[in-house]
Scaffold this active site. Structure first.
Site, mmCIF file in Angstrom:
data_model
loop_
_atom_site.group_PDB
_atom_site.id
_atom_site.type_symbol
_atom_site.label_atom_id
_atom_site.label_comp_id
_atom_site.label_asym_id
_atom_site.label_seq_id
_atom_site.Cartn_x
_atom_site.Cartn_y
_atom_site.Cartn_z
ATOM 1 N N ASP A 46 37.356 39.217 36.441
ATOM 2 C CA ASP A 46 37.381 37.839 36.920
ATOM 3 C C ASP A 46 38.795 37.413 37.328
ATOM 4 O O ASP A 46 39.768 37.808 36.692
ATOM 5 C CB ASP A 46 36.868 36.920 35.799
ATOM 6 C CG ASP A 46 36.412 35.572 36.327
ATOM 7 O OD1 ASP A 46 36.291 35.411 37.549
ATOM 8 O OD2 ASP A 46 36.175 34.675 35.501
ATOM 9 N N HIS A 65 40.397 40.191 46.312
ATOM 10 C CA HIS A 65 39.428 41.274 46.069
ATOM 11 C C HIS A 65 40.043 42.643 46.378
ATOM 12 O O HIS A 65 39.807 43.614 45.653
ATOM 13 C CB HIS A 65 38.172 41.059 46.919
ATOM 14 C CG HIS A 65 37.363 39.856 46.514
ATOM 15 N ND1 HIS A 65 37.001 39.620 45.200
ATOM 16 C CD2 HIS A 65 36.855 38.835 47.245
ATOM 17 C CE1 HIS A 65 36.296 38.500 45.144
ATOM 18 N NE2 HIS A 65 36.198 38.005 46.364
ATOM 19 N N LEU A 70 34.814 60.941 32.437
ATOM 20 C CA LEU A 70 34.417 59.537 32.389
ATOM 21 C C LEU A 70 33.296 59.250 33.382
ATOM 22 O O LEU A 70 33.298 59.757 34.502
ATOM 23 C CB LEU A 70 35.630 58.668 32.722
ATOM 24 C CG LEU A 70 35.399 57.163 32.883
ATOM 25 C CD1 LEU A 70 35.131 56.522 31.531
ATOM 26 C CD2 LEU A 70 36.600 56.514 33.552
#
Length: 245
Positions: A21, A38, A132
């Protein structure tokens, strides 16, 4: 000295969920458009993935685009979709190099065809990776996911493939988009907001929640280590008392 040096490896969470956020507010502070934020937010994602891979975490799930985000201005949504396509194209090789596998949770079938194509290509190209796992939550919301799981179970009961008495928490979890993935032990949210925003509400039932004021584009590896260090300081009781532990 980095906080990383103080982390206890065998006490790291296997799965970390992140609500990224603050991109828009970060850009506004700098007098730029939300898309500027962004784009810089992508760099923070790369830092966290690299840190997670170095620490040999199992899973990181990032809230990339919610079902509610379609309500944003069309220009921003279109730009976000284009950014998603270009980022996936540019980063697939890096994911493979770092042994990171890509998975997606959410209503991907309703995403633009270009996005679906690039996602599928990246998923296939990283499927052999054993380190991962990066889960992208795209066109995702927890209420949508839970509703879809209920529909799936109801259909199985209707077709006599499932008995009502067989329905339990484990079965329900298996019908979620995260079926087969361990629940997150830690959820991180940046920018100072203190809510879950319809993200992994079933899966986060026993997760430790970590909120920080850092806006997502400024989130560094050190910030990530601090969240993990805070997690390791907590007593996870799962309904038991401290004495029972």
């Amino acid at each position: 000295m980095s906080v990383k040096d103080e982390l206890i490896k065998n006490k790291l969470p296997q799965h970390v969920a992140i609500i990224m956020d603050g991109n828009g507010r970060w850009a506004k502070k700098k007098g730029n458009s939300r898309m500027f934020g962004h784009k810089h937010g992508v760099k923070a994602v790369k830092r966290v993935i690299e840190a997670g891979a170095e620490l040999e975490l199992g899973y990181i799930t990032v809230y990339a685009f919610s079902t509610e985000n379609w309500n944003r201005p069309k220009l921003e949504v279109d730009a976000l979709m284009a950014l998603l396509v270009s980022t996936i194209s540019a980063e697939t090789e890096t994911l493979v190099k770092n042994n990171v596998r890509l998975k997606v949770i959410g209503g991907v079938d309703n995403m633009p065809k270009k996005v679906q194509k690039k996602l599928q290509e990246c998923i296939e190209n990283t499927d052999h990776c054993t380190g991962l796992t990066l889960n992208l939550a795209l066109n995702y919301s927890s209420r949508w996911e839970i509703t879809e799981a209920v529909k799936s179970i109801a259909q199985s009961v209707k077709s006599n493939d499932l008995n009502v008495d067989e329905i339990d928490a484990n079965l329900f979890s298996s019908r979620l988009t995260t079926g087969g993935i361990p629940d997150p032990e830690l959820m991180i949210r940046t920018s100072g907001e203190l809510r879950l925003s319809n993200f992994l509400m079933w899966q986060l039932a026993y997760a430790e929640l970590y909120f920080c004021d850092v806006l997502w584009p400024d989130f560094t590896k050190e910030n990530f280590y601090e969240a993990l260090f805070d997690y390791q300081s907590r007593e996870r009781r799962f309904g038991k008392t401290s004495e029972q532990l």
